[in-house]
Design a protein around this motif. Structure first.
Motif, PDB file in Angstrom:
ATOM      1  N   PRO A 262      -1.506  10.066  15.739  1.00 10.93           N
ATOM      2  CA  PRO A 262      -0.077   9.837  16.021  1.00 10.93           C
ATOM      3  C   PRO A 262       0.127   8.760  17.087  1.00 10.93           C
TER       4      PRO A 262
ATOM      5  N   MET B  23      12.214   2.145  16.684  1.00  7.37           N
ATOM      6  CA  MET B  23      12.734   1.850  18.028  1.00  7.37           C
ATOM      7  C   MET B  23      14.259   1.890  18.061  1.00  7.37           C
TER       8      MET B  23
ATOM      9  N   PRO C  25      10.288   5.349   8.997  1.00 11.85           N
ATOM     10  CA  PRO C  25       9.461   5.169  10.188  1.00 11.85           C
ATOM     11  C   PRO C  25       8.138   5.905  10.096  1.00 11.85           C
ATOM     12  N   LYS C  26       7.104   5.250  10.565  1.00 13.43           N
ATOM     13  CA  LYS C  26       5.784   5.880  10.647  1.00 13.43           C
ATOM     14  C   LYS C  26       5.763   6.852  11.822  1.00 13.43           C
ATOM     15  N   LEU C  27       4.906   7.849  11.736  1.00 13.45           N
ATOM     16  CA  LEU C  27       4.842   8.850  12.801  1.00 13.45           C
ATOM     17  C   LEU C  27       4.473   8.200  14.142  1.00 13.45           C
ATOM     18  N   TYR C  28       3.429   7.347  14.105  1.00 13.62           N
ATOM     19  CA  TYR C  28       2.998   6.741  15.377  1.00 13.62           C
ATOM     20  C   TYR C  28       4.060   5.815  15.948  1.00 13.62           C
ATOM     21  N   ASP C  29       4.844   5.210  15.051  1.00  8.24           N
ATOM     22  CA  ASP C  29       5.940   4.350  15.495  1.00  8.24           C
ATOM     23  C   ASP C  29       6.977   5.181  16.253  1.00  8.24           C
ATOM     24  N   ILE C  30       7.303   6.350  15.682  1.00  8.66           N
ATOM     25  CA  ILE C  30       8.269   7.234  16.340  1.00  8.66           C
ATOM     26  C   ILE C  30       7.729   7.678  17.699  1.00  8.66           C
ATOM     27  N   VAL C  31       6.447   8.058  17.705  1.00  6.74           N
ATOM     28  CA  VAL C  31       5.831   8.547  18.946  1.00  6.74           C
ATOM     29  C   VAL C  31       5.932   7.474  20.038  1.00  6.74           C
ATOM     30  N   TRP C  32       5.503   6.260  19.702  1.00  4.07           N
ATOM     31  CA  TRP C  32       5.510   5.198  20.708  1.00  4.07           C
ATOM     32  C   TRP C  32       6.923   4.804  21.126  1.00  4.07           C
ATOM     33  N   SER C  33       7.830   4.823  20.149  1.00  5.97           N
ATOM     34  CA  SER C  33       9.216   4.489  20.490  1.00  5.97           C
ATOM     35  C   SER C  33       9.778   5.487  21.493  1.00  5.97           C
TER      36      SER C  33
ATOM     37  N   VAL D 297      11.856   0.238  12.391  1.00  6.76           N
ATOM     38  CA  VAL D 297      13.051   1.073  12.380  1.00  6.76           C
ATOM     39  C   VAL D 297      13.015   2.156  13.463  1.00  6.76           C
TER      40      VAL D 297
END
Lengths: 270, 176
Positions: free
Chosen positions: A36, A132, B15-23, A130
């Motif tokens: 993750p 952010m 959105p990818k999971l890691y994208d959400i996490v980092w965001s 998307v």
């Protein structure tokens, strides 16, 4: 002449120019793959941009003086612009005071993230995935609900949201779902997609201009037409770069002012 | 272009999971930074600045007030001085008048006194002259009488007549 150029341009697209694609926004994971906490190119840009932004602002704040220098004045101008021009002008000072920090944070962060799209080496806005913009929009939604609940209580807030006062009750069958949909889906989605799509399209346009410039100047077989056409694309790329700076400011401003307006809606009418 | 149109563009919006996490990580970091450090710091600077400016304003206002007061005081003093001066002038004028009047009256009195003294002295001299004259006349009369008596006393009527006449003459002279 122009027709033939544009025809060959289109042909070129199929043949050689290294045009941007959707894959630019879905780059491969380069660190912690599969977890993750995986990091790809855009997330790396985002992290670096955050570190730089916070370092610069922290340095500014820690060295802030009563009589500001040029740089501090500029930062203060940004804060003042958001506080007076956005938050206080929409909400008024009494209501707005609580949200100045949030809106200033949103504005500065989105502005810097957007500007990454034209910074050489990054060439990709940190807001161009998307997640952010979605996170920013989610923050807005949370603040909206929180503000509403604090003002009217949890039940009062939900009742006012779904069952708008002053409407005959049969209408609620239609209105309540629409209201709820607007609150939970439409507003956050509009915030998210507006910002995200602007960044995506900005990158695609700019990268297209530069890719064609590269192709026409260096790779086209006919240099006689290739160089002037490539120069035209380069000028287009230059104009688009300037336009992207403008869009970066504009979208940060729009996001800030819409967030303020949304949060303001949660208060009861006076 | 072909790739864009035909590609899986929809995947951009998932959105990818890691994208959400980092965001979210970045969002929290940014929010904490702005809420806990950046904005309080700048707000305190804004407040301090406003306070200082306000302080300067009130200081300036106070200084002006003081200046006004000093000016008022000075003007009052000036007015007082002016009034004093005119009073002194008036006093001096009236005093001078008084002095002149006094001098006049004193001169008059002196003149009167001198006149009176002169008159008195004239009168007393006249008196003395008179007394002396009377004495002289007596002596003269006696000697004259002696002479007359020596020659004509033989006639008692004549003698008596002459004496009376002389006395009358003397009386008449005294009256004149």
């Amino acid at each position: 002449m122009f027709e033939s150029v544009s025809k060959t341009t289109i042909l070129a697209a199929g043949t050689g120019a290294d045009l941007p694609t959707v894959k630019d926004f879905l780059p491969p994971e380069i660190l912690f793959q599969g977890t993750p906490f995986a990091i790809n190119r855009i997330i790396l840009i985002r992290i670096v941009a955050t570190v730089i932004l916070l370092s610069v602002l922290a340095l500014t704040a820690s060295h802030a003086k009563l009589v500001p220098g040029r740089w501090q004045s500029m930062i203060e101008m940004g804060i003042g612009f958001i506080r007076d021009g956005v938050v206080y002008s929409v909400m008024g000072e009494l209501r707005g005071k609580r949200y100045v920090s949030m809106i200033v944070a949103l504005f500065f962060t989105i502005l810097v993230f957007n500007l990454c799209g034209i910074i050489p080496g990054a060439n990709m806005a940190a807001t161009a995935t998307v997640a952010m913009p979605l996170a920013f929009a989610a923050w807005t939604l949370v603040q909206y609900c929180w503000a509403g609940i604090r003002e009217k209580g949890a039940w009062g807030f939900i009742r006012d949201e779904c069952f708008t006062p002053g409407v005959p009750w049969p209408v609620y069958f239609l209105l309540a779902p629409i209201q709820l949909l607007e609150l939970i889906i439409v507003r956050p989605a509009s915030l998210t997609i507006r910002l995200f799509a602007n960044m995506v399209s900005g990158h695609l346009t700019l990268a297209t201009c530069l890719a064609f410039a590269q192709y026409w100047v260096f790779e086209a077989s006919n240099k006689l037409t290739g160089v002037p056409v490539g120069a035209m694309w380069l000028v287009g790329g230059l104009i688009m770069t300037l336009f992207e700076i403008f869009v970066a400011f504009l979208q940060a401003y729009v996001f800030a002012i819409l967030t303020t307006a949304y949060i303001n809606l949660s208060y009861p009418e006076e | 272009m072909v790739t864009l149109a035909g590609g899986d563009g929809i995947s951009l919006f998932i959105p990818k999971l890691y994208d959400i996490v980092w965001s979210l990580v970045i969002l929290v970091v940014v929010a904490v930074f702005f809420y806990k450090y950046f904005m309080p710091k700048f707000n305190s600077i804004f407040d301090e600045r406003a306070e200082k400016i306000e302080g300067n304003f009130s200081k300036a206002a106070k200084a002006k007030e003081e200046a006004d007061e000093a000016k008022k005081k000075y003007e009052e003093q000036l007015n007082g001085a002016r009034m004093d001066a005119s009073k002194i002038r008036d006093d001096a004028r009236s005093e001078a008048k008084q002095i002149i009047a006094d001098a006049h009256s004193k001169a008059d009195a002196d003149a009167a006194q001198i006149t009176a003294t002169a008159q008195r002295s004239i009168a007393s001299q006249q008196q003395q002259a008179m007394v002396k004259l009377k004495g002289d006349v007596g002596t003269l009369a006696t000697s004259l009488a002696g002479k007359i008596i020596g020659q004509e006393l033989k006639d008692p009527d004549m003698q008596s007549h002459m004496l009376d006449q002389m006395l009358d003459d003397m009386e008449n002279e005294g009256k004149q």
